[in-house]
Design a protein around this motif. Structure first.
Motif, mmCIF file in Angstrom:
data_model
loop_
_atom_site.group_PDB
_atom_site.id
_atom_site.type_symbol
_atom_site.label_atom_id
_atom_site.label_comp_id
_atom_site.label_asym_id
_atom_site.label_seq_id
_atom_site.Cartn_x
_atom_site.Cartn_y
_atom_site.Cartn_z
ATOM 1 N N GLN A 67 -10.289 -13.250 27.644
ATOM 2 C CA GLN A 67 -11.522 -13.276 27.198
ATOM 3 C C GLN A 67 -12.291 -11.856 27.309
ATOM 4 O O GLN A 67 -13.434 -11.864 26.670
ATOM 5 C CB GLN A 67 -12.624 -14.566 27.893
ATOM 6 C CG GLN A 67 -12.180 -16.005 27.605
ATOM 7 C CD GLN A 67 -12.552 -16.630 28.702
ATOM 8 O OE1 GLN A 67 -13.431 -16.511 29.689
ATOM 9 N NE2 GLN A 67 -12.269 -18.019 28.586
ATOM 10 N N ARG A 68 -11.889 -11.150 27.777
ATOM 11 C CA ARG A 68 -12.468 -9.523 27.792
ATOM 12 C C ARG A 68 -12.086 -8.937 26.459
ATOM 13 O O ARG A 68 -12.769 -7.714 26.009
ATOM 14 C CB ARG A 68 -11.689 -8.533 28.865
ATOM 15 C CG ARG A 68 -12.046 -9.167 30.209
ATOM 16 C CD ARG A 68 -11.222 -8.305 31.270
ATOM 17 N NE ARG A 68 -11.349 -8.941 32.398
ATOM 18 C CZ ARG A 68 -10.663 -8.587 33.766
ATOM 19 N NH1 ARG A 68 -9.478 -7.695 33.494
ATOM 20 N NH2 ARG A 68 -10.692 -9.172 34.844
ATOM 21 N N ASN A 69 -11.143 -9.491 25.709
ATOM 22 C CA ASN A 69 -11.142 -9.108 24.180
ATOM 23 C C ASN A 69 -12.291 -9.325 23.481
ATOM 24 O O ASN A 69 -12.157 -10.741 22.818
ATOM 25 C CB ASN A 69 -9.831 -9.499 23.693
ATOM 26 C CG ASN A 69 -9.456 -9.097 22.326
ATOM 27 O OD1 ASN A 69 -9.089 -10.184 21.353
ATOM 28 N ND2 ASN A 69 -9.928 -7.904 21.823
ATOM 29 N N GLY A 81 -9.698 -18.655 21.955
ATOM 30 C CA GLY A 81 -9.152 -19.521 23.045
ATOM 31 C C GLY A 81 -8.675 -20.843 22.491
ATOM 32 O O GLY A 81 -8.857 -21.144 21.288
ATOM 33 N N LYS A 82 -8.003 -21.531 23.293
ATOM 34 C CA LYS A 82 -7.451 -22.947 23.130
ATOM 35 C C LYS A 82 -8.829 -23.859 22.736
ATOM 36 O O LYS A 82 -9.547 -24.047 23.820
ATOM 37 C CB LYS A 82 -6.513 -23.389 24.031
ATOM 38 C CG LYS A 82 -5.110 -22.672 24.120
ATOM 39 C CD LYS A 82 -4.366 -23.109 25.313
ATOM 40 C CE LYS A 82 -2.779 -22.033 25.278
ATOM 41 N NZ LYS A 82 -2.156 -22.706 26.370
ATOM 42 N N LEU A 83 -8.817 -24.546 21.707
ATOM 43 C CA LEU A 83 -9.909 -25.492 21.239
ATOM 44 C C LEU A 83 -9.466 -26.853 21.648
ATOM 45 O O LEU A 83 -8.158 -27.066 21.694
ATOM 46 C CB LEU A 83 -10.327 -25.304 20.117
ATOM 47 C CG LEU A 83 -10.708 -23.893 19.799
ATOM 48 C CD1 LEU A 83 -11.078 -23.578 17.995
ATOM 49 C CD2 LEU A 83 -11.831 -23.395 20.300
ATOM 50 N N PHE A 88 -3.723 -23.272 20.112
ATOM 51 C CA PHE A 88 -3.554 -21.995 19.519
ATOM 52 C C PHE A 88 -4.469 -21.121 20.164
ATOM 53 O O PHE A 88 -5.761 -21.316 20.399
ATOM 54 C CB PHE A 88 -4.140 -22.345 17.713
ATOM 55 C CG PHE A 88 -4.651 -21.218 17.232
ATOM 56 C CD1 PHE A 88 -3.367 -19.974 16.655
ATOM 57 C CD2 PHE A 88 -5.789 -20.675 17.030
ATOM 58 C CE1 PHE A 88 -3.813 -19.025 16.026
ATOM 59 C CE2 PHE A 88 -6.256 -19.681 16.101
ATOM 60 C CZ PHE A 88 -5.202 -18.803 15.723
ATOM 61 N N GLU A 89 -4.278 -19.736 20.025
ATOM 62 C CA GLU A 89 -4.976 -18.840 20.659
ATOM 63 C C GLU A 89 -4.619 -17.467 19.870
ATOM 64 O O GLU A 89 -3.573 -17.095 19.301
ATOM 65 C CB GLU A 89 -4.731 -18.482 21.988
ATOM 66 C CG GLU A 89 -3.604 -18.435 22.778
ATOM 67 C CD GLU A 89 -3.447 -18.408 24.086
ATOM 68 O OE1 GLU A 89 -4.373 -18.125 24.764
ATOM 69 O OE2 GLU A 89 -2.547 -18.707 24.641
ATOM 70 N N SER A 90 -5.463 -16.448 20.096
ATOM 71 C CA SER A 90 -5.163 -15.286 19.272
ATOM 72 C C SER A 90 -6.179 -14.170 19.587
ATOM 73 O O SER A 90 -7.320 -14.221 20.328
ATOM 74 C CB SER A 90 -5.118 -15.382 17.863
ATOM 75 O OG SER A 90 -6.471 -15.468 17.229
ATOM 76 N N LEU A 163 -3.179 -11.066 16.675
ATOM 77 C CA LEU A 163 -1.837 -11.368 17.272
ATOM 78 C C LEU A 163 -2.035 -12.921 17.632
ATOM 79 O O LEU A 163 -3.013 -13.221 18.244
ATOM 80 C CB LEU A 163 -1.507 -10.752 18.436
ATOM 81 C CG LEU A 163 -1.665 -9.066 18.064
ATOM 82 C CD1 LEU A 163 -1.495 -8.418 19.686
ATOM 83 C CD2 LEU A 163 -0.498 -8.806 17.302
ATOM 84 N N SER A 164 -1.277 -13.926 17.062
ATOM 85 C CA SER A 164 -1.417 -15.282 17.268
ATOM 86 C C SER A 164 -0.367 -15.880 17.816
ATOM 87 O O SER A 164 0.798 -15.603 17.649
ATOM 88 C CB SER A 164 -1.769 -15.818 15.995
ATOM 89 O OG SER A 164 -2.990 -15.392 15.325
ATOM 90 N N HIS A 165 -0.734 -17.155 18.820
ATOM 91 C CA HIS A 165 0.392 -17.885 19.256
ATOM 92 C C HIS A 165 -0.124 -19.141 19.064
ATOM 93 O O HIS A 165 -1.344 -19.727 19.518
ATOM 94 C CB HIS A 165 0.421 -17.290 20.812
ATOM 95 C CG HIS A 165 1.327 -18.359 21.685
ATOM 96 N ND1 HIS A 165 0.708 -19.403 22.519
ATOM 97 C CD2 HIS A 165 2.696 -18.595 21.702
ATOM 98 C CE1 HIS A 165 1.847 -20.039 23.151
ATOM 99 N NE2 HIS A 165 2.933 -19.698 22.717
#
Length: 317
Positions: A67-69, A81-83, A88-90, A163-165
């Motif tokens: 979360q510092r990004n 973040g993950k909803l 999904f997060e990126s 960048l996504s995951h």
């Protein structure tokens, strides 16, 4: 139905196949709002370094570190973040073509430095930037835009990297992970790693076309801003991500946007009696605020609502 794949390997404006490839790229962008290019911009080792080492390590950090990004531009956002119900997060890195931006992002996670991560991302971005320039040049030249207009256009651009995951979905939750949308950008280069997911909508809306995650290909999709400057010649690509696998998925998005303060309008060469003006000039800062508003998310065509010529009071002049 499939999106045409254009081979741009070792191709430059002096190559015999340039004109033919340019024509194919232009047709694909006009017909689909996207093109799939086969290229040697990203070698196998560079892809492995990013997708199999750097990104898995990055997404392992705890949530409070991620979360510092943050982003000074609320439209671009930083970490997503993950909803609820969505694995999904990126991360987003603005001004990504500046090496200092990569180092600043890296220092969030590795305060003492991580040269491998920085070198990998910088190389990845440098190669994607060159490819984006090639596809942009081909598309605009193919539409009849002069070189000096293209050069002036590039002065208004900045770039970001996302960048996504996507986590491994439960069987009951397989389906659309990210719903249909267009991007508020000029173009986005999408690099998928091994696992499918990207789908683009056919121009007539009749079906969804899957873009395979082939190792030697990159997908370039048009966004709202390219539609404006090409006077509607290139439609913004409607796309989504559909989870169709029980494997985790990584992808990278290299996005071209306008610098803050820029005013965008249709290129002079693309407005004539046969192609009357479709969009009023827009101020990028105002459009981004609108595009991420609750109102815009309810609209089928936010760009048309914001600056379509038939909309009263939409001109920024």
């Amino acid at each position: 139905m499939a999106i045409p794949k254009v081979d741009l390997c070792r191709l430059d404006p002096s190559s015999p196949g340039w004109a033919s490839a340019r024509a194919t790229v232009t047709v694909s962008m006009v017909e689909h709002g996207c093109v799939v290019v086969a290229c040697d911009a990203l070698g196998a080792e560079l892809r492995r370094a990013l997708f199999e080492r750097c990104m898995p390590e990055l997404f392992e950090f705890p949530a409070e570190t991620k979360q510092r990004n943050v982003s000074a531009d609320s439209a671009l956002r930083g970490y997503v973040g993950k909803l609820p119900g969505l694995d999904f997060e990126s991360f987003n890195v603005a001004e990504i073509t500046e090496p200092r931006s990569v180092r600043d992002f890296s220092s969030i996670f590795w305060p003492h430095g991580n040269p491998e991560f920085c070198d990998t991302v910088i190389s990845f971005v440098s190669n994607l930037l060159e490819l984006e320039h090639t596809v942009e040049k081909m598309t605009l030249e193919g539409l009849g835009v002069r070189e000096e207009t293209i050069a002036a256009h590039r002065q208004t651009l900045t770039h970001s990297l996302r960048l996504s995951h996507y986590g491994v979905p439960e069987e009951s939750k397989m389906g659309v992970t990210l719903p249909r949308h267009t991007d508020p950008s000029f173009t986005t280069a999408i690099v998928q790693h091994e696992v499918e997911g990207l789908e683009v909508q056919a121009k007539d809306g009749s079906c969804w076309i899957t873009i395979p995650p082939e190792a030697d290909t990159i997908t370039i999709i048009a966004g709202d801003l390219l539609t404006v400057v090409t006077n509607g010649r290139v439609p913004a690509c409607v796309h989504r991500v559909k989870t169709a696998s029980n494997r985790e998925r990584f992808s990278v998005l290299f996005t071209v946007v306008a610098k803050n303060g820029a005013v965008l309008s249709a290129m002079d060469e693309l407005v004539d009696p046969d192609h009357p003006l479709m969009y009023n000039p827009l101020k990028i800062d105002e459009y981004m605020l609108f595009r991420y508003s609750e109102e815009a998310f309810k609209l089928s065509d936010p760009l048309e609502e914001f600056c379509g010529v038939h909309k009263s009071g939409s001109s920024t002049e």
